[in-house]
Design a protein around this motif. Structure first.
Motif, mmCIF file in Angstrom:
data_model
loop_
_atom_site.group_PDB
_atom_site.id
_atom_site.type_symbol
_atom_site.label_atom_id
_atom_site.label_comp_id
_atom_site.label_asym_id
_atom_site.label_seq_id
_atom_site.Cartn_x
_atom_site.Cartn_y
_atom_site.Cartn_z
ATOM 1 N N SER A 1 -17.245 -50.271 -8.206
ATOM 2 C CA SER A 1 -17.764 -49.510 -7.069
ATOM 3 C C SER A 1 -18.921 -50.210 -6.369
ATOM 4 O O SER A 1 -19.417 -49.701 -5.372
ATOM 5 C CB SER A 1 -18.227 -48.127 -7.533
ATOM 6 N N LEU B 1 -13.278 -40.092 -6.652
ATOM 7 C CA LEU B 1 -12.289 -40.970 -7.273
ATOM 8 C C LEU B 1 -13.035 -42.150 -7.898
ATOM 9 O O LEU B 1 -13.668 -42.938 -7.195
ATOM 10 C CB LEU B 1 -11.280 -41.466 -6.237
ATOM 11 N N GLN B 2 -12.954 -42.257 -9.210
ATOM 12 C CA GLN B 2 -13.677 -43.302 -9.922
ATOM 13 C C GLN B 2 -13.013 -44.648 -9.683
ATOM 14 O O GLN B 2 -11.815 -44.826 -9.947
ATOM 15 C CB GLN B 2 -13.722 -42.986 -11.422
ATOM 16 N N LEU B 3 -13.781 -45.624 -9.175
ATOM 17 C CA LEU B 3 -13.265 -46.967 -8.916
ATOM 18 C C LEU B 3 -13.603 -47.887 -10.075
ATOM 19 O O LEU B 3 -14.672 -47.753 -10.698
ATOM 20 C CB LEU B 3 -13.846 -47.525 -7.614
ATOM 21 N N SER C 1 -8.152 -38.339 -13.463
ATOM 22 C CA SER C 1 -8.089 -38.569 -12.026
ATOM 23 C C SER C 1 -7.633 -37.316 -11.285
ATOM 24 O O SER C 1 -6.705 -36.625 -11.727
ATOM 25 C CB SER C 1 -7.129 -39.719 -11.717
ATOM 26 N N HIS D 1 -8.386 -47.551 -8.132
ATOM 27 C CA HIS D 1 -8.641 -46.282 -8.815
ATOM 28 C C HIS D 1 -7.478 -45.978 -9.755
ATOM 29 O O HIS D 1 -6.375 -45.642 -9.314
ATOM 30 C CB HIS D 1 -8.797 -45.139 -7.809
#
Length: 298
Positions: free
Chosen positions: A203, A198-200, A222, A216
């Motif tokens: 990060s 899951l791309q934050l 997603s 996210h």
């Protein structure tokens, strides 16, 4: 109005504990612990560690006391056949105390004393090393919010949860990763657990001192796109979170992890703001509402 949703269901998957620790079937049986005694002695609670040391210490002195008794009247100034005199003589020998009232008076007793002195020397070295290793383990006191929420942020559905550093120091070069773990069945009908990153939005941070809200966006790329609370429950989905960094006090790497069950991901809720400003313009954090959430419009 603030609400504090109750935890709805406990983890029903026997192979993964609530904190994200992998639990394999039959991993809790006694022989699995003793197969790696060093790891066991480093990971059991301090109460269990101390209890185990006391039990081993008592057993060793009992065995050597019986060995002394087997040699007959081999200890000077001890009552013949007295177990307790032999036991406390063993305690003095094992700990190298040697008060002098009791002493070996036969070759057999001196031989047993020599063996016990060597056992005591090696035993205390091992216990000292284990105690130091336990004390020197670097741990992170990271608090994770009880729930993750899905709310709108900048006009887009967004998954959010927050963490806090419970110590007064800083974790430098902190990094956070989040993953979606879910059930899947391939086109060939093969079942598997798949892990999706899951791309934050952020990060990593150069300094993690107080609190950190993970964000996210649920966009077209997603893994959560098109999912609902019901679909995540059907897929037995979980959000796996891992955080690591360097503790500035001990300059050692620390890490923490957390697991959000599908029932702990609340849709159409938002985290209560815990950052407030004083009249002087200074900001502070109110940790009493750290886990609170409030409902939002769908």
């Amino acid at each position: 109005m603030q609400v504090r949703p109750k935890r709805q269901l406990k983890n029903q998957q026997h192979w993964l504990a609530p904190k994200g620790v992998l639990q394999l079937p039959n991993s809790g049986v006694w022989h699995s612990y003793w197969s790696d005694p060093y790891h066991m002695l480093l990971t059991i609670p301090w109460s269990g560690f101390l209890l185990l040391i006391v039990l081993v210490y008592g057993m060793l002195n009992t065995l050597f006391a019986l060995a002394y008794l087997a040699g007959g009247d081999s200890i000077a100034n001890a009552q013949p056949g007295s177990f307790w005199d032999a036991f406390f003589f063993s305690v003095q020998t094992l700990a190298s105390i040697g008060y002098g009232a009791l002493y070996p008076q036969t070759l057999y007793a001196n031989t047993v004393v020599t063996i016990e002195a060597l056992v005591g020397l090696l035993g205390f070295a091992v216990v000292t090393g284990l105690a130091f290793a336990r004390f020197s383990q670097s741990t992170a006191r990271i608090l994770f919010s009880r729930f993750a929420v899905v709310t709108r942020y900048n006009g887009m559905p967004t998954l959010m949860f927050r963490t806090a550093n419970q110590r007064g120091n800083q974790i430098v070069e902190a990094q956070m990763w989040a993953y979606l773990l879910r059930d899947e069945i391939s086109l060939e009908g093969q079942f598997m657990r798949r892990l999706y990153p899951l791309q934050l939005l952020r990060s990593q941070t150069p300094s993690f001192a107080l609190t950190w809200t993970a964000i996210h966006p649920i966009d077209a790329e997603s893994p959560l796109q098109g999912q609902t609370a019901e679909s995540l429950a059907q897929l037995k989905a979980q959000i796996v979170v891992s955080l690591s960094g360097i503790d500035e006090t001990v300059t050692q790497a620390v890490h923490a992890r957390h697991l959000y069950q599908a029932q702990e991901i609340l849709w159409n809720y938002q985290l209560v703001d815990i950052i407030h400003a004083t009249k002087c313009g200074e900001y502070y954090i109110d940790f009493t509402h750290f886990h609170d959430v409030v409902p939002t419009e769908p």
